[in-house]
Design an enzyme around this catalytic site. Sequence first.
Site, mmCIF file in Angstrom:
data_model
loop_
_atom_site.group_PDB
_atom_site.id
_atom_site.type_symbol
_atom_site.label_atom_id
_atom_site.label_comp_id
_atom_site.label_asym_id
_atom_site.label_seq_id
_atom_site.Cartn_x
_atom_site.Cartn_y
_atom_site.Cartn_z
ATOM 1 N N ARG A 1 -1.169 16.171 7.888
ATOM 2 C CA ARG A 1 -1.923 15.526 8.730
ATOM 3 C C ARG A 1 -1.566 15.921 10.095
ATOM 4 O O ARG A 1 -2.507 15.841 10.919
ATOM 5 C CB ARG A 1 -1.601 13.956 8.666
ATOM 6 N N GLU B 1 -2.754 0.161 -4.392
ATOM 7 C CA GLU B 1 -2.387 -0.967 -3.408
ATOM 8 C C GLU B 1 -2.332 -2.283 -4.625
ATOM 9 O O GLU B 1 -2.966 -2.160 -5.684
ATOM 10 C CB GLU B 1 -3.951 -1.342 -2.993
ATOM 11 N N ASP C 1 0.858 -1.235 0.198
ATOM 12 C CA ASP C 1 -0.123 -0.220 -0.083
ATOM 13 C C ASP C 1 0.935 1.150 0.124
ATOM 14 O O ASP C 1 1.677 1.422 1.009
ATOM 15 C CB ASP C 1 -0.816 0.034 1.377
#
Length: 528
Positions: free
Chosen positions: A68, A124, A31
């Site tokens: 983030r 992915e 991923d």
Amino acid sequence: MEEENGDQELLFNTSADQSTKKHERVIIHIDIDCYYAQVEMILNPSLCGKPLGIKQKNLVVTCNYEARALGVEKLMTIKSALEKCPSLILANGEDLKNYREMSEKIYHVLQSYSPFVEKLGLDENFVDVTHKIMKLPEVQQVVSGHTFQDSDDICACGCTERLAQGSLIAQKMRDHLRNELGITSCAGIAFNKLLAKLVGTTHKPNQQTTLLSTSSLSLITSLKHPRNIPGIGSAINRKLEALGIDTIEKLQSTEIFKLTEALGAKTANQIQQLSFGIDNSRVKITDRPKSIGAEDGFIPIRSEVEVRKKLMCLLDRVLELVEKDGRKPNQLKLTVRKLHPSSHSVRESRQTTIEYATGTGSSTNQGPGDEKHKIKLMTTLMNLFEKIIGCDVSWQVTLLGISFSGYPSKNSESPAENSINKYFPVKTSSSRPDEPLPPAKRGRFDESVLQELPPDIRQEVLEDMQNQLPSSDPQKPTDSNCPKGVDPLVFRELPVEIREELLAEERMKKQSNIKKSNNLLQYFRKAS
DNA sequence: ATGGGTCCT
DNA sequence: AGGACCC
């Protein structure tokens, strides 16, 4: 034929829990970290180290880890993201071209480790590396990266060593992606796709985690809510909530007939298996796309003139993709999102057969030659549009999409003498219809043989292998394959893990002519 | 949601 | 053709 491991494992298949062939496979899930943001940072390195958000329309669809840290989350609106983080830099991610390109590079890197690579979205991939696992002279159980919830016990089936080796392969893959493409990623290593994907998310970003089989129930129940299981989406979740099922444990212990009532037998069984961490689905090699399309959403439009303009733009974008693909589609689909007076929107689509004129071997390049072709396609698109809108008086449209499909399948009708049989002449279906391959040889093939094959034949062989291997086939639906000699009514009421176990034993018996049945099945046989 | 895809019914 | 799922 059953040289090494065949007999002894089968004869001492006593434990109901950790038995013979339970964890045969080694699956790696890769991923890519905050994918769109990484691609943008590679394309424009001055963005590195600064908070970056990727926007589509008025959403931040993803962002880098700097963002983030400042409170930006996926799928925030632009507005609230900028309130949280005024210094956020935004890049437009509506055009997926660059993301598609990098995705293909990633796929090719992974393919150099195993032919069994399955893409899920652009960022992915599942890789089945079972065939790469070696019998080592010395016990080698060093895991690269994290291990999920270290535990002392070692599974009887021997998977601990195999998974440890898988973790080394995963490490090599990730180093390769980093060194060759500048891409960081996470990996999960486990004995099935579900668990590989889940365990990979336990250490992020740029790390990897291995799940040893003895911890699989612990991992799946750590998700707490059924909705967190991939494969259980919003629709299934709503029905589960109607049954009062809001934890993984409740899903595990719900009587199967209750689930079947609400969801149908197939889905019911599937998701209850998932709730135990059971996932027999294969890694399916990703071949060329089955559909190629483009969509655009926008503020409501009301006139056919505007629709035509939007469709022309979309058609240009999608034709570029179809040309690059090189194949000729024979289906064209239009999808429309209508804003219904009531307030919510509805999607509708219409499809039709087309003759696709440009493309493949033609001498015409992007010239005036295909202007006529585009006009024809526009005409059929407008006809499809009319079929959808039809008699509606005052329609409003908020999305248009075009998709081409119906590409020629390479595996056309009669491969009879020409392809696979040429390379594996003896043992295909004709000679001994019911004789399966020896278990020890299945899934292990000499890759150098594959390298010699022409690419198209090689693909065919690999697909064939995947389709034929019974070991990792998805479970057939439910009661119909109740093992011989077991009362179907009894079978149906058994807990899902026990049913799984019985079916696995049944499959093994069919594969090899095992004589003794020192196993679970005998306990459920009717007296005869 | 966004702009894609897949498979099943 | 729609609906479910995935990212």
